[in-house]
Design an enzyme around this catalytic site. Structure first.
Site, PDB file in Angstrom:
ATOM      1  N   LYS A 141      25.210  37.155  37.153  1.00  0.00           N
ATOM      2  CA  LYS A 141      26.206  37.484  36.113  1.00  0.00           C
ATOM      3  C   LYS A 141      27.496  36.734  36.383  1.00  0.00           C
ATOM      4  O   LYS A 141      28.108  36.148  35.483  1.00  0.00           O
ATOM      5  CB  LYS A 141      26.470  38.990  36.135  1.00  0.00           C
ATOM      6  CG  LYS A 141      27.774  39.416  35.478  1.00  0.00           C
ATOM      7  CD  LYS A 141      28.016  40.891  35.512  1.00  0.00           C
ATOM      8  CE  LYS A 141      28.885  41.343  36.634  1.00  0.00           C
ATOM      9  NZ  LYS A 141      30.319  41.093  36.546  1.00  0.00           N
ATOM     10  N   ASN A 142      27.940  36.731  37.661  1.00  0.00           N
ATOM     11  CA  ASN A 142      29.249  36.164  37.983  1.00  0.00           C
ATOM     12  C   ASN A 142      29.235  34.650  38.121  1.00  0.00           C
ATOM     13  O   ASN A 142      30.247  34.049  38.492  1.00  0.00           O
ATOM     14  CB  ASN A 142      29.803  36.819  39.258  1.00  0.00           C
ATOM     15  CG  ASN A 142      30.113  38.274  39.013  1.00  0.00           C
ATOM     16  OD1 ASN A 142      30.182  38.717  37.866  1.00  0.00           O
ATOM     17  ND2 ASN A 142      30.244  39.043  40.079  1.00  0.00           N
ATOM     18  N   ARG A 178      36.477  40.249  32.744  1.00  0.00           N
ATOM     19  CA  ARG A 178      37.449  39.329  33.368  1.00  0.00           C
ATOM     20  C   ARG A 178      37.419  37.939  32.710  1.00  0.00           C
ATOM     21  O   ARG A 178      38.207  37.073  33.071  1.00  0.00           O
ATOM     22  CB  ARG A 178      37.141  39.150  34.859  1.00  0.00           C
ATOM     23  CG  ARG A 178      36.948  40.393  35.644  1.00  0.00           C
ATOM     24  CD  ARG A 178      38.220  41.189  35.797  1.00  0.00           C
ATOM     25  NE  ARG A 178      39.245  40.535  36.619  1.00  0.00           N
ATOM     26  CZ  ARG A 178      40.510  40.922  36.642  1.00  0.00           C
ATOM     27  NH1 ARG A 178      40.918  41.895  35.867  1.00  0.00           N
ATOM     28  NH2 ARG A 178      41.399  40.305  37.397  1.00  0.00           N
ATOM     29  N   CYS A 205      35.844  46.190  35.786  1.00  0.00           N
ATOM     30  CA  CYS A 205      35.690  47.504  36.399  1.00  0.00           C
ATOM     31  C   CYS A 205      37.021  48.003  36.976  1.00  0.00           C
ATOM     32  O   CYS A 205      37.803  47.231  37.513  1.00  0.00           O
ATOM     33  CB  CYS A 205      34.650  47.432  37.516  1.00  0.00           C
ATOM     34  SG  CYS A 205      33.002  47.159  36.860  1.00  0.00           S
ATOM     35  N   ASP A 221      30.786  43.791  46.732  1.00  0.00           N
ATOM     36  CA  ASP A 221      29.857  44.357  45.744  1.00  0.00           C
ATOM     37  C   ASP A 221      28.588  44.908  46.374  1.00  0.00           C
ATOM     38  O   ASP A 221      27.770  45.530  45.701  1.00  0.00           O
ATOM     39  CB  ASP A 221      29.461  43.278  44.724  1.00  0.00           C
ATOM     40  CG  ASP A 221      30.665  42.732  44.017  1.00  0.00           C
ATOM     41  OD1 ASP A 221      31.270  41.799  44.573  1.00  0.00           O
ATOM     42  OD2 ASP A 221      31.032  43.259  42.962  1.00  0.00           O
ATOM     43  N   VAL A 231      38.784  44.068  50.166  1.00  0.00           N
ATOM     44  CA  VAL A 231      38.950  43.193  48.994  1.00  0.00           C
ATOM     45  C   VAL A 231      39.601  43.927  47.826  1.00  0.00           C
ATOM     46  O   VAL A 231      40.480  43.406  47.147  1.00  0.00           O
ATOM     47  CB  VAL A 231      37.587  42.592  48.562  1.00  0.00           C
ATOM     48  CG1 VAL A 231      37.736  41.739  47.304  1.00  0.00           C
ATOM     49  CG2 VAL A 231      36.996  41.763  49.704  1.00  0.00           C
TER      50      VAL A 231
HETATM   51  C1  EPZ Z   1      35.097  38.559  41.015  1.00  0.00           C
HETATM   52  O1  EPZ Z   1      36.173  39.354  40.546  1.00  0.00           O
HETATM   53  C2  EPZ Z   1      33.826  39.287  40.600  1.00  0.00           C
HETATM   54  N1  EPZ Z   1      33.821  39.438  39.164  1.00  0.00           N
HETATM   55  C3  EPZ Z   1      33.771  40.662  41.262  1.00  0.00           C
HETATM   56  O2  EPZ Z   1      32.531  41.264  40.899  1.00  0.00           O
HETATM   57  C4  EPZ Z   1      33.807  40.467  42.770  1.00  0.00           C
HETATM   58  O3  EPZ Z   1      33.785  41.739  43.395  1.00  0.00           O
HETATM   59  C5  EPZ Z   1      35.086  39.710  43.138  1.00  0.00           C
HETATM   60  O4  EPZ Z   1      35.116  38.448  42.438  1.00  0.00           O
HETATM   61  C6  EPZ Z   1      35.180  39.446  44.632  1.00  0.00           C
HETATM   62  O5  EPZ Z   1      34.081  38.710  45.049  1.00  0.00           O
HETATM   63  C7  EPZ Z   1      33.500  38.369  38.401  1.00  0.00           C
HETATM   64  O6  EPZ Z   1      33.220  37.290  38.895  1.00  0.00           O
HETATM   65  C8  EPZ Z   1      33.484  38.600  36.919  1.00  0.00           C
HETATM   66  P1  EPZ Z   1      39.225  38.276  42.880  1.00  0.00           P
HETATM   67  P2  EPZ Z   1      37.682  38.738  40.511  1.00  0.00           P
HETATM   68  O7  EPZ Z   1      40.150  37.557  41.988  1.00  0.00           O
HETATM   69  O8  EPZ Z   1      37.611  37.287  40.251  1.00  0.00           O
HETATM   70  C9  EPZ Z   1      43.331  40.380  44.026  1.00  0.00           C
HETATM   71  C10 EPZ Z   1      31.184  42.814  39.754  1.00  0.00           C
HETATM   72  O9  EPZ Z   1      30.861  44.004  39.852  1.00  0.00           O
HETATM   73  N2  EPZ Z   1      43.944  39.466  43.044  1.00  0.00           N
HETATM   74  O10 EPZ Z   1      38.523  37.533  43.971  1.00  0.00           O
HETATM   75  O11 EPZ Z   1      38.496  39.578  39.624  1.00  0.00           O
HETATM   76  C11 EPZ Z   1      42.460  41.433  43.354  1.00  0.00           C
HETATM   77  O12 EPZ Z   1      43.230  42.515  42.913  1.00  0.00           O
HETATM   78  C12 EPZ Z   1      32.612  42.404  40.011  1.00  0.00           C
HETATM   79  O13 EPZ Z   1      30.398  41.889  39.398  1.00  0.00           O
HETATM   80  C13 EPZ Z   1      45.331  39.490  42.893  1.00  0.00           C
HETATM   81  O14 EPZ Z   1      46.033  40.264  43.548  1.00  0.00           O
HETATM   82  O15 EPZ Z   1      38.086  39.007  42.038  1.00  0.00           O
HETATM   83  C14 EPZ Z   1      41.507  41.826  44.457  1.00  0.00           C
HETATM   84  O16 EPZ Z   1      42.148  42.738  45.323  1.00  0.00           O
HETATM   85  C15 EPZ Z   1      33.454  43.533  40.567  1.00  0.00           C
HETATM   86  N3  EPZ Z   1      45.904  38.642  41.981  1.00  0.00           N
HETATM   87  C16 EPZ Z   1      41.283  40.515  45.207  1.00  0.00           C
HETATM   88  O17 EPZ Z   1      42.399  39.661  44.847  1.00  0.00           O
HETATM   89  C17 EPZ Z   1      45.158  37.768  41.248  1.00  0.00           C
HETATM   90  O18 EPZ Z   1      45.735  37.001  40.442  1.00  0.00           O
HETATM   91  C18 EPZ Z   1      39.978  39.818  44.847  1.00  0.00           C
HETATM   92  O19 EPZ Z   1      40.008  39.542  43.477  1.00  0.00           O
HETATM   93  C19 EPZ Z   1      43.747  37.761  41.419  1.00  0.00           C
HETATM   94  C20 EPZ Z   1      43.165  38.609  42.336  1.00  0.00           C
END
Ligand code: EPZ
Length: 455
Positions: free
Chosen positions: A22-23, A94, A119, A313, A335
Site C-alpha cells: 500500500k505504502n 496522507r 490514521c 507498523d 516513531v
Molecule cells: C508513512 O507515514 C506510512 N504511511 C506509515 O504507515 C508508516 O508508519 C510511517 O511512514 C513510518 O514508516 C504511508 O506511507 C502512507 P513519517 P508518514 O513522515 O510518511 C513525524 C500505515 O499504517 N513527522 O515517516 O506519515 C511524524 O509525526 C501507516 O500504513 C513530523 O514531525 O510517516 C512521525 O512522528 C501508518 N513532521 C514521524 O515523523 C513531518 O513533516 C514519522 O512520520 C513529517 C513527519
C-alpha cells in the site's frame, strides 16, 4: 456498517499471497504524474487506499485503467486537467500532500491541497515537507476556507536544487522532496532521508522513468534535474506489513502458513524478533513460511525505529503475539507518539498490558517526558476472551483480528473501513487458512461496539 465475526481458537494453516505494498503503490501513482508518458504497474493490491489514490490522480488528469483481477494499473497524464485537489479528499489519507511535490515542477498554476488525513496515531504534522519544498523554491501557505483549510502552493520562479537536511528521516517528507527535486534545476541533496523499502521502490521507478538519482550509505539521496521521461513498467514490492501480519497470525494460532511474495530483504529485523520469541520461519525463493514450533518466549525488548529498524507498523500485532509468550516484554514506540490506542481493547479481552509515558529503552526518542503513552509492558501468556470492539486505526485493526483469532468465543469487530484501507481481502485470505471468520451487517441488536481507543 459491516462487522467481522470471528470465532477463534483454530490454527491457521496453508498458503496465502501477500499483495503489493500500500505504502509504495500509492506514492508510485503520484510519481507517475511527473511525466506525460505511460506507466504500467503490476502487483497492485485491491484496497481502499488505492481506490482513493486512483480517484485523486484521475481528478488531476490521469487516464487510468485498473484491472483489479490482474492487479495491473495503466496510467498516463498527458496534461493536467487541474492542480486543485478537491476538499472531498480532505482527511482521506496522507497522499494529497504529496501532490505538491509531484505537481510543483509541472504547472505554474497554484496547487491547492486539502488538509491531510491518515490514521490517528499522533499529530502527524507536515512541517518537514513544507520546509523542504520551500527550500527548493516553493511558496506554500495554509488558508482557511469556508469550512476548513487548504494548502496553496506554487513555484512561479521555478524550483532550484538545494541541500535539504531532514530533522527526522520522515517517509512522507523524503518522498515529497524527491518528487519536487526531479524537476528542480540542478541537483538536490536530501540528508537524513528515510530509506524504507517503499522509498527505494519509488527510487527504482523514478530511475526507470529517466531520473538520475543516487542513494548514498549515510541516508543521503541525490536527485538531478530531469525533463525527458520514459514509459515505465514496474512491479510493486510486496507489502511487508501484511506479510508480517499474516506470519504473526499463523504463529500466534499455533499454525503454519506460507506467505507467498514475502521479501526476506525487507523483514530482517522482524525475523530476528521471531527468532528471539522462539517462533519458526523458513525463507524460500518465492516467500516465507511462518510456523509455531513450541512455547513462545517473552522477555523481548523492542524499540521501533525507522528502517532498517523494527518497523512501527509491526508493533501492534506483535504485542498480541507477546500476550501468548511466557514472560514480560517491553515495547518502546519511538516513531509515533500515540500508537498504543489498541491496548485498551486488548486489556478488555484479557491481555495484561501496561502503558507508560516514560521511554522504556535507550533509543533517542522525540517523546521523552512529553507525557505520551509511548512505552508498553506486556506480560504473558494470558488467554484472550472474545468481545465486541471498534477499530481505532489501520494497523490496530489487524491486531484486533489477531486477538480475536486467539479467543475461543466469538468476537465482533467494527470499524472495518480502517482494515479495508490496507488489507486486501483479509476475510477471504484468513478463511482460506481455516479461520472461522465472516463479514456481516451489524445487526441492530448488537450493543454499541465498545470504543477501543485508550482512555
Ligand atoms: C508513512 O507515514 C506510512 N504511511 C506509515 O504507515 C508508516 O508508519 C510511517 O511512514 C513510518 O514508516 C504511508 O506511507 C502512507 P513519517 P508518514 O513522515 O510518511 C513525524 C500505515 O499504517 N513527522 O515517516 O506519515 C511524524 O509525526 C501507516 O500504513 C513530523 O514531525 O510517516 C512521525 O512522528 C501508518 N513532521 C514521524 O515523523 C513531518 O513533516 C514519522 O512520520 C513529517 C513527519
Amino acid at each position: 456498517m459491516d462487522v467481522l465475526r470471528i470465532k477463534g481458537g483454530l490454527p491457521l494453516e496453508g498458503r496465502v499471497k501477500a499483495a503489493g505494498a500500500k505504502n509504495s503503490i500509492t506514492k508510485l501513482l503520484v510519481a507517475s504524474l511527473l511525466s506525460e508518458k505511460k506507466c504500467i504497474f503490476y502487483n497492485v493490491p485491491r484496497i481502499a487506499e488505492v481506490e482513493v489514490t486512483v480517484d485523486l490522480c484521475r481528478e488531476i488528469g490521469a487516464e487510468i485503467h485498473w484491472d483489479k483481477e490482474a492487479g495491473i494499473i495503466e496510467t498516463q497524464t498527458k496534461e493536467l486537467r487541474t492542480s486543485y485537489v478537491p476538499q472531498r479528499f480532505s482527511g482521506s489519507n496522507r497522499i494529497p500532500i504529496l501532490m505538491i511535490g509531484a505537481l510543483l515542477g509541472r504547472t505554474q498554476e497554484d496547487i491547492i491541497v486539502p488538509t491531510v488525513g491518515g490514521c490517528k496515531i499522533g499529530q502527524r504534522p507536515i512541517d518537514f515537507h513544507i520546509a523542504a519544498l520551500e527550500k527548493l523554491g516553493a511558496v506554500i501557505e495554509y488558508r482557511m476556507m469556508k469550512k476548513e483549510g487548504a494548502y496553496f502552493a506554487h513555484a512561479h520562479n521555478g524550483l532550484s536544487g538545494a541541500i535539504i537536511h531532514l530533522p527526522f528521516p520522515s517517509v512522507g517528507a523524503t518522498e515529497n522532496t524527491i518528487l519536487a527535486a526531479a524537476r528542480a534545476k540542478g541537483t538536490t541533496v536530501i540528508k537524513n532521508a528515510a530509506t524504507e523499502p517503499e522509498i527505494i521502490d519509488l527510487i527504482l521507478f523514478l530511475q526507470k522513468m529517466g531520473v538520475i538519482i543516487f542513494v548514498d550509505v549515510d541516508r543521503t539521496i541525490r536527485i538531478q534535474e530531469t525533463h525527458h521521461f520514459n514509459e515505465v513498467e514496474h512491479t510493486v514490492i510486496t507489502d511487508r506489513i501484511v506479510s508480517a501480519s499474516l506470519g504473526m497470525a499463523a504463529i500466534s494460532t499455533k499454525g503454519r502458513v506460507f506467505v507467498e511474495g514475502a521479501q526476506h530483504l525487507h523483514m530482517i529485523t522482524f525475523l530476528n524478533k521471531l527468532h528471539e520469541i522462539g517462533a519458526g520461519f523458513e525463507v524460500r525463493d518465492n516467500g516465507i513460511e511462518f510456523f509455531y514450533k513450541g512455547p513462545l518466549k517473552g522477555g523481548l525488548h523492542i524499540e521501533t525505529d525507522v528502517h532498517p529498524g523494527f518497523m512501527t507498523d509491526w508493533q501492534q500485532p506483535f504485542v498480541v503475539l507477546l500476550t501468548q509468550a511466557y514472560g514480560n516484554s517491553v515495547i518502546h514506540e519511538t516513531v509515533y507518539e500515540n500508537r498504543f490506542g489498541y491496548a485498551h481493547a486488548l486489556k478488555l479481552m484479557g491481555a495484561d498490558v501496561e502503558l507508560f509515558t516514560q521511554c522504556l529503552g535507550g533509543k533517542e526518542c522525540r517523546f521523552a517526558s512529553r507525557n505520551f503513552h509511548h512505552s508498553l509492558i506486556v506480560r504473558g501468556p494470558t488467554p484472550l476472551k472474545g468481545r465486541e470492539i471498534a477499530i481505532p486505526d489501520l494497523r490496530a485493526g489487524f491486531a484486533y483480528v489477531m486477538a480475536a483469532l486467539l479467543a475461543p468465543e466469538t468476537s465482533t469487530i467494527g470499524g472495518l473501513q480502517f482494515l479495508d484501507r490496507g488489507y486486501e481481502n483479509i476475510v477471504g485470505k484468513l478463511a482460506s487458512l481455516g479461520a472461522d471468520i465472516v463479514r456481516d451487517r451489524a445487526d441492530a441488536h448488537s450493543p454499541s461496539l465498545a470504543i477501543a481507543s485508550a482512555s
